[in-house]
Design a protein around this motif. Sequence first.
Motif, PDB file in Angstrom:
ATOM      1  N   ASP A   1       0.832  -1.195   0.000  1.00 29.87           N
ATOM      2  CA  ASP A   1       0.000   0.000   0.000  1.00 29.87           C
ATOM      3  C   ASP A   1       0.876   1.258   0.000  1.00 29.87           C
ATOM      4  OD1 ASP A   1       0.965  -0.411   2.495  1.00 29.87           O
ATOM      5  OD2 ASP A   1      -0.940  -0.247   3.543  1.00 29.87           O
TER       6      ASP A   1
ATOM      7  N   ARG B   1       6.018  -0.389   2.687  1.00 29.25           N
ATOM      8  CA  ARG B   1       5.060   0.461   1.996  1.00 29.25           C
ATOM      9  C   ARG B   1       5.804   1.344   0.998  1.00 29.25           C
ATOM     10  NH1 ARG B   1       2.337   0.390   7.243  1.00 29.25           N
ATOM     11  NH2 ARG B   1       0.108  -0.028   6.944  1.00 29.25           N
TER      12      ARG B   1
ATOM     13  N   ARG C   1      -4.759   2.114  -6.824  1.00 30.14           N
ATOM     14  CA  ARG C   1      -3.719   1.531  -5.985  1.00 30.14           C
ATOM     15  C   ARG C   1      -4.160   1.588  -4.531  1.00 30.14           C
ATOM     16  NH1 ARG C   1       1.350   4.722  -8.817  1.00 30.14           N
ATOM     17  NH2 ARG C   1       1.357   3.571 -10.780  1.00 30.14           N
ATOM     18  N   PRO C   2      -3.730   0.629  -3.719  1.00 30.45           N
ATOM     19  CA  PRO C   2      -4.118   0.681  -2.305  1.00 30.45           C
ATOM     20  C   PRO C   2      -3.382   1.818  -1.588  1.00 30.45           C
ATOM     21  CG  PRO C   2      -2.584  -1.125  -2.681  1.00 30.45           C
ATOM     22  CD  PRO C   2      -2.911  -0.567  -4.040  1.00 30.45           C
TER      23      PRO C   2
ATOM     24  N   ARG D   1     -12.313   6.899   1.410  1.00 32.85           N
ATOM     25  CA  ARG D   1     -11.677   5.591   1.208  1.00 32.85           C
ATOM     26  C   ARG D   1     -10.263   5.529   1.794  1.00 32.85           C
ATOM     27  NH1 ARG D   1     -13.171   6.992  -4.258  1.00 32.85           N
ATOM     28  NH2 ARG D   1     -15.343   6.431  -4.667  1.00 32.85           N
TER      29      ARG D   1
ATOM     30  N   ARG E   1      -3.246  -1.819   4.087  1.00 34.75           N
ATOM     31  CA  ARG E   1      -4.195  -1.939   2.986  1.00 34.75           C
ATOM     32  C   ARG E   1      -3.540  -2.621   1.783  1.00 34.75           C
ATOM     33  NH1 ARG E   1      -6.401   2.938   5.198  1.00 34.75           N
ATOM     34  NH2 ARG E   1      -8.643   2.702   5.547  1.00 34.75           N
TER      35      ARG E   1
ATOM     36  N   ARG F   1      -2.705  -5.589  -0.745  1.00 30.02           N
ATOM     37  CA  ARG F   1      -3.630  -6.568  -1.297  1.00 30.02           C
ATOM     38  C   ARG F   1      -2.866  -7.629  -2.102  1.00 30.02           C
ATOM     39  NH1 ARG F   1      -6.621  -2.420  -5.460  1.00 30.02           N
ATOM     40  NH2 ARG F   1      -4.848  -2.071  -6.889  1.00 30.02           N
TER      41      ARG F   1
END
Length: 857
Positions: free
Chosen positions: A114, A168, A219-220, A246, A817, A819
Amino acid sequence: MLGLLHLDGLVSVLMSGVGATEGGSWLSGLLGLRDLNLGDEGVSLELAHAVPAWAAALLVVGAIALAGLTYRRLQGAVAWRAALAGLRALVIVLLLVLLAGPMLTRPNLATEADWVVVLVDRSSSMTIPDAPFEGGGDGGAERRTREAQLRATLDAAYPTLDVLAADRRILWLGFDAGAYELETSVEGGRVRPVLGEPTGRRTAIGASLGEALSLVAARPVAAVVVMSDGRSIDQIGEGLRERLKRVDVFGVALGSPEALPDLAITRAEGPRAAFVNDTVPVNVRIERLGQGQTPGATVRVVDTATGLVLGEQRVEAEDFDAGGGDPGRESGGPLDTTITVRPGDAGRAEWRVEIVPDTPDLIARNNVESVEIDLVDRPVRVLYFDGYPRWDQRYIKNLLLREQSITGSALILSPDRRYAQDGDVLLTVLPRTYEDWQAYDVVILGDFRADLLSQDQARSLARHVATNGAGVLWIGGSGATPRSWAGNPLASLLPMTLSGPGGADVAVWDEDVTIWRTALAERLGVLELGDPAGVGAGDGAGGPAAWPMQVSDPRTGWSLLRWVQRIEAERIKATAEVLAVGVPESAWRVRGGEPLEPPGTEALAAASPLVLSMRYGAGRVMYVATDEIWRWRYGRGEELSERFWIPLVRALARERLARTGQRAVLEITPGRARVDQPVRVVVRLIDQALVDRRSEAIELRVRRLGPTGGSTPAGVLRLAPEGGGVSGSAGTGGVEGLDAPTTFAATWVATTPGRYIVETDDTLLSDLVGEIEVSHPDDELRRLETDHALLASLGEANGGRVLGAGEMASLRDLPSRARTIEGRPDVETLWDKPLALVLLLGLLVMEWVGRRVIKLS
């Protein structure tokens, strides 16, 4: 996902068992596997055409039944026929399995990390020094710029950000009017943003957030961190707020949470040229940009070369609330003040105008402006005409003779053409031509008949004023001025019209009148009748040369002007300005020994203009509607009369001085404009050689200066000649009697903020260079307060919040977040392997051998 037969579970168990031994490698080699090996982690047996378990069972049973039927009626032992039927059943089952497409598969799964988006404010509001130090107080010495606070916050947050960067992705974005990717550098294996200097002129947080979310679309995103003071020119729309739901949005609030004041000099202007020992006005506009309690301040004019303070003025907070004492200026708006300076040395001088607040100021760079001026050490050349020896004529004549900085001639004109004259220079003949009038800076026209000057003399004088910037001082009288000047070429130099219901006659007050100065007179540096501070002028209202209230107080007796023309407002021309008004005695509200208060609204409404000023071409004219100034001698001797007349003459002469030796003059109004604001550009030709060219237009080039040097073209201005003659306005064309235009003008509008240079390629006009500074209406440094509430509102709909400068470590607790993305699996087919053919052939051969044994074939 491809389906599996239930028997695959048994096969998988066998494969895992085989894979745990060296036999797994032998079996993989036997099968001729290339990419996948039996027993590898994640490898499973699958069928390309999967069938349900019940269908598979029926197929197996059917294969057995079919094989049994084929051998049921044949000869031979039952055991042999059963064995051969079994072999045939295996062949059929093997064919069915191969038709189902057996294969080995291994899924491909990838984890997408993320993102953490960090938006860093790069607008010029970061340079405002209102940010407190950690644990600091409210003192001005304990504050730093928002940029310094930002960098210190980042330094403290880098360990946290390095932890986040381990699993990240961090996207560094700068923003002002929009978002853009920041350059990064690697320091010790760690990525750091390269910030540079904050130079953006506007901040649009809404637009920048929208652009940032577009960069990481699909993208997350774990969080968006906005490091800013919160000040923005746009709003956060509902559509953007829906997108922000979100993600977690964290604001890092920079700057002071409470509003702090700031005073700024937004304009400082003075004449381009003046005489040595002249009273030179420097007009300063001060704006209150910040919020909070406005401090008092001292405004100074300092000689840049020597550091000497040439003049200063105090301004207080209540001056802003009172509109600076100017009834025409809005309360709480900009404050205009004037500092008068008496320069003593000739030459080119640069003065620094600075404001020194009583408390520390937010922005030091907007506290200083510069003014350049040419100082000339020569006397003012004056020519004075009057019609008879009235009292004011005698006083003015003697003042001109006594004043060392003035040389001139005073003449009394009579109808029989016999002239009485006095002065430093005796005339042998009156000026007749345009060239004759050029010897004089100022011409004083008293109360005499207009026909004592010929039409040619009048026209050439008007041309001298319009072209060379000379001044004309009118002194009204009961005999002929202004009445006899109707229809004369010089009537256009009068600040009032001589037509209408009253004709050329101007009414006269039927009661005594006293004078009151307007704010415009102070800005022109005239009518400074009070004593300088410290001399003891009496009842002043404050300032370096306060207005002496005795001059306006009708109770003194000597302040009363017995004869004053009453000029109706309808007669005043549009461009004329009132420097002083005459207030009738009955309009003053005075009681006993109480001090006189400034005139109220009712008194000013009853007043009429007493001193008028008007631009005429390149020059200026003034009109005094009384010849009773001499009466002030009964109160203060000749001191007040001298302070009244001499500055008027000097102010008129300054217009001429600014144009001496110049071939043309470039005027840009306003010199500081806003984006999309029209700017008037005027070129006035002074040199007759330029006028004789009879140009159809003058072209000027406009260049925009770059922030680090250089320039880019910003267009070409084509200045067209303006109307044929100067009326009672600012003089836009040639005067009456001239065929060729002397004034060219155009309007220019800038769409981009910055500094612009205006110049020409004409070699004869090479000295014409001007500068325009264009700023945006919502310029960053015009609104200094922060908006931390906007930052707080960004995270209201999710888990975000406003972080203090030392709370960045809490970002370590961000929920993941990341994925998992399923890619195309690795596949290796088994039905096309040699072993499958060997097994099929082996079964068929075994069945054929068995049949031979029992003699069935």
